[in-house]
Design a protein around this motif. Structure first.
Motif, PDB file in Angstrom:
ATOM      1  N   GLU A  63     -15.764   9.294  54.803  1.00  0.00           N
ATOM      2  CA  GLU A  63     -16.633  10.279  54.142  1.00  0.00           C
ATOM      3  C   GLU A  63     -17.150   9.779  52.807  1.00  0.00           C
ATOM      4  N   ALA A  64     -16.434   8.813  52.234  1.00  0.00           N
ATOM      5  CA  ALA A  64     -16.754   8.351  50.882  1.00  0.00           C
ATOM      6  C   ALA A  64     -18.184   7.839  50.763  1.00  0.00           C
ATOM      7  N   PHE A  65     -18.709   7.249  51.836  1.00  0.00           N
ATOM      8  CA  PHE A  65     -20.055   6.677  51.757  1.00  0.00           C
ATOM      9  C   PHE A  65     -21.094   7.753  51.435  1.00  0.00           C
ATOM     10  N   LEU A  66     -20.794   9.003  51.763  1.00  0.00           N
ATOM     11  CA  LEU A  66     -21.733  10.075  51.428  1.00  0.00           C
ATOM     12  C   LEU A  66     -21.810  10.293  49.920  1.00  0.00           C
ATOM     13  N   GLY A  67     -20.744   9.978  49.196  1.00  0.00           N
ATOM     14  CA  GLY A  67     -20.804  10.030  47.731  1.00  0.00           C
ATOM     15  C   GLY A  67     -21.741   8.972  47.189  1.00  0.00           C
ATOM     16  N   THR A  68     -21.673   7.771  47.765  1.00  0.00           N
ATOM     17  CA  THR A  68     -22.601   6.706  47.410  1.00  0.00           C
ATOM     18  C   THR A  68     -24.037   7.114  47.712  1.00  0.00           C
ATOM     19  N   ALA A  69     -24.242   7.644  48.928  1.00  0.00           N
ATOM     20  CA  ALA A  69     -25.590   8.036  49.338  1.00  0.00           C
ATOM     21  C   ALA A  69     -26.159   9.112  48.421  1.00  0.00           C
ATOM     22  N   TYR A  70     -25.329  10.074  48.046  1.00  0.00           N
ATOM     23  CA  TYR A  70     -25.805  11.164  47.194  1.00  0.00           C
ATOM     24  C   TYR A  70     -26.314  10.625  45.852  1.00  0.00           C
ATOM     25  N   VAL A  71     -25.534   9.775  45.222  1.00  0.00           N
ATOM     26  CA  VAL A  71     -25.908   9.251  43.902  1.00  0.00           C
ATOM     27  C   VAL A  71     -27.203   8.438  43.980  1.00  0.00           C
ATOM     28  N   LEU A  72     -27.317   7.572  44.985  1.00  0.00           N
ATOM     29  CA  LEU A  72     -28.506   6.720  45.080  1.00  0.00           C
ATOM     30  C   LEU A  72     -29.753   7.521  45.440  1.00  0.00           C
ATOM     31  N   GLU A  73     -29.602   8.522  46.290  1.00  0.00           N
ATOM     32  CA  GLU A  73     -30.765   9.333  46.639  1.00  0.00           C
ATOM     33  C   GLU A  73     -31.181  10.224  45.470  1.00  0.00           C
ATOM     34  N   TYR A  74     -30.227  10.710  44.708  1.00  0.00           N
ATOM     35  CA  TYR A  74     -30.532  11.486  43.501  1.00  0.00           C
ATOM     36  C   TYR A  74     -31.316  10.610  42.518  1.00  0.00           C
ATOM     37  N   LEU A  75     -30.882   9.361  42.382  1.00  0.00           N
ATOM     38  CA  LEU A  75     -31.580   8.421  41.506  1.00  0.00           C
ATOM     39  C   LEU A  75     -33.012   8.187  41.991  1.00  0.00           C
ATOM     40  N   SER A  76     -33.179   8.001  43.297  1.00  0.00           N
ATOM     41  CA  SER A  76     -34.520   7.760  43.841  1.00  0.00           C
ATOM     42  C   SER A  76     -35.457   8.928  43.567  1.00  0.00           C
ATOM     43  N   VAL A  77     -34.958  10.133  43.811  1.00  0.00           N
ATOM     44  CA  VAL A  77     -35.777  11.326  43.571  1.00  0.00           C
ATOM     45  C   VAL A  77     -36.212  11.399  42.117  1.00  0.00           C
ATOM     46  N   SER A  78     -35.310  11.038  41.212  1.00  0.00           N
ATOM     47  CA  SER A  78     -35.560  11.215  39.778  1.00  0.00           C
ATOM     48  C   SER A  78     -36.384  10.106  39.151  1.00  0.00           C
ATOM     49  N   ARG A  79     -36.337   8.883  39.725  1.00  0.00           N
ATOM     50  CA  ARG A  79     -36.935   7.763  39.011  1.00  0.00           C
ATOM     51  C   ARG A  79     -37.883   6.882  39.833  1.00  0.00           C
ATOM     52  N   ALA A  80     -37.812   6.902  41.158  1.00  0.00           N
ATOM     53  CA  ALA A  80     -38.590   5.937  41.943  1.00  0.00           C
ATOM     54  C   ALA A  80     -40.095   6.117  41.769  1.00  0.00           C
ATOM     55  N   SER A  81     -40.589   7.331  41.980  1.00  0.00           N
ATOM     56  CA  SER A  81     -42.034   7.565  41.869  1.00  0.00           C
ATOM     57  C   SER A  81     -42.527   7.299  40.457  1.00  0.00           C
ATOM     58  N   GLN A  82     -41.745   7.711  39.474  1.00  0.00           N
ATOM     59  CA  GLN A  82     -42.099   7.472  38.073  1.00  0.00           C
ATOM     60  C   GLN A  82     -42.243   5.983  37.796  1.00  0.00           C
ATOM     61  N   SER A  83     -41.298   5.181  38.311  1.00  0.00           N
ATOM     62  CA  SER A  83     -41.349   3.741  38.089  1.00  0.00           C
ATOM     63  C   SER A  83     -42.606   3.137  38.696  1.00  0.00           C
ATOM     64  N   VAL A  84     -42.941   3.560  39.910  1.00  0.00           N
ATOM     65  CA  VAL A  84     -44.141   3.039  40.567  1.00  0.00           C
ATOM     66  C   VAL A  84     -45.390   3.371  39.756  1.00  0.00           C
ATOM     67  N   GLU A  85     -45.534   4.630  39.385  1.00  0.00           N
ATOM     68  CA  GLU A  85     -46.722   5.056  38.634  1.00  0.00           C
ATOM     69  C   GLU A  85     -46.882   4.261  37.347  1.00  0.00           C
ATOM     70  N   ARG A  86     -45.795   4.064  36.642  1.00  0.00           N
ATOM     71  CA  ARG A  86     -45.886   3.389  35.341  1.00  0.00           C
ATOM     72  C   ARG A  86     -46.085   1.891  35.476  1.00  0.00           C
ATOM     73  N   MET A  87     -45.500   1.273  36.494  1.00  0.00           N
ATOM     74  CA  MET A  87     -45.765  -0.153  36.705  1.00  0.00           C
ATOM     75  C   MET A  87     -47.221  -0.387  37.101  1.00  0.00           C
ATOM     76  N   LEU A  88     -47.756   0.496  37.944  1.00  0.00           N
ATOM     77  CA  LEU A  88     -49.159   0.351  38.340  1.00  0.00           C
ATOM     78  C   LEU A  88     -50.086   0.582  37.156  1.00  0.00           C
ATOM     79  N   ALA A  89     -49.728   1.544  36.311  1.00  0.00           N
ATOM     80  CA  ALA A  89     -50.558   1.815  35.132  1.00  0.00           C
ATOM     81  C   ALA A  89     -50.528   0.641  34.158  1.00  0.00           C
ATOM     82  N   ALA A  90     -49.354   0.032  33.968  1.00  0.00           N
ATOM     83  CA  ALA A  90     -49.228  -1.104  33.058  1.00  0.00           C
ATOM     84  C   ALA A  90     -49.941  -2.337  33.624  1.00  0.00           C
TER      85      ALA A  90
END
Length: 225
Positions: free
Chosen positions: A139-166
């Motif tokens: 079950e532990a892998f779901l803890g890993t998955a939760y943290v990484l997916e939370y990170l993606s939701v919070s930062r992935a799109s933002q990173s793309v937008e700002r790298m493209l803008a720069a």
């Protein structure tokens, strides 16, 4: 007189799980290398390094999650989570190819990427999830998955937008496939995980998820080393 520790309620333990994800965001925002990715000021070499380290752990996501799911269905009292784990393994299938595609656009062949050794944090991340999937609490892998997916939701799109803008990295518009795909997609995954994990009552399983979430938080910072 000793007072027995009360088992956290579902809401309380999920709050602890979210705390690990939020703590990772705060630590990454304070980390100079990670902050460059998030604000778009990252240069080509640092971005390549990030993609290579991500490739070296993402390539293991599907086989290890599938293995954990099979174990859970065979022997865990939470066998109903085994179906979720195998579903998530299918969702992650092929994501490493997106990373190889992005790296190819930046001048790195798949063969050259394969020759790069993962750094210690990436190696430890894979080893930890291999252990929990094969002989620890699956079950532990779901803890890993939760943290990484939370990170993606919070930062992935933002990173793309700002790298493209720069627009400081040559060919960057063709080298953000992996990040672009994870922002909106993972939002539904986090909500699904939160809903399903609310039904998890076994204290040992909750502890395993929390420990894996915390381990992921600690190790993920090392990807930028």
């Amino acid at each position: 007189m000793h007072t027995p520790t009360e088992t956290p309620s579902p809401m309380n333990w999920l709050t602890l799980l979210e705390h690990e994800a939020r703590a990772l965001l705060a630590e990454l925002d304070a980390h100079p290398e990670a902050r460059r990715l998030f604000d778009g000021s990252i240069d080509r070499d640092r971005y390549v390094h990030y993609l290579i380290q991500t490739y070296h752990y993402a390539r293991w996501s599907t086989p290890l999650m599938a293995e954990a799911g099979r174990r859970m269905k065979r022997q865990s009292p939470n066998s109903w989570l085994g179906e979720l784990m195998q579903q998530k393994a299918d969702e992650e299938r092929g994501h490493e190819r997106w990373l190889l595609s992005d790296l190819r656009q930046l001048g790195w062949s798949a063969e050259r990427v394969e020759r790069q050794m993962p750094n210690p944090a990436t190696t430890a991340y894979v080893a930890w999830n291999r252990f929990t999937s094969r002989c620890g609490r699956p079950e532990a892998f779901l803890g890993t998955a939760y943290v990484l997916e939370y990170l993606s939701v919070s930062r992935a799109s933002q990173s793309v937008e700002r790298m493209l803008a720069a627009d400081t990295i040559p060919n960057i518009r063709k080298a953000v496939t992996f990040l672009r795909a994870h922002g909106p997609t993972d939002e539904g995954h986090v909500a699904e995980l939160t809903s399903l994990l609310g039904s998890l009552e076994e204290p040992e399983a909750r502890d395993a998820l929390l420990l894996s979430a915390r381990t992921t938080r600690v190790l993920y910072l090392g990807l930028f080393a």
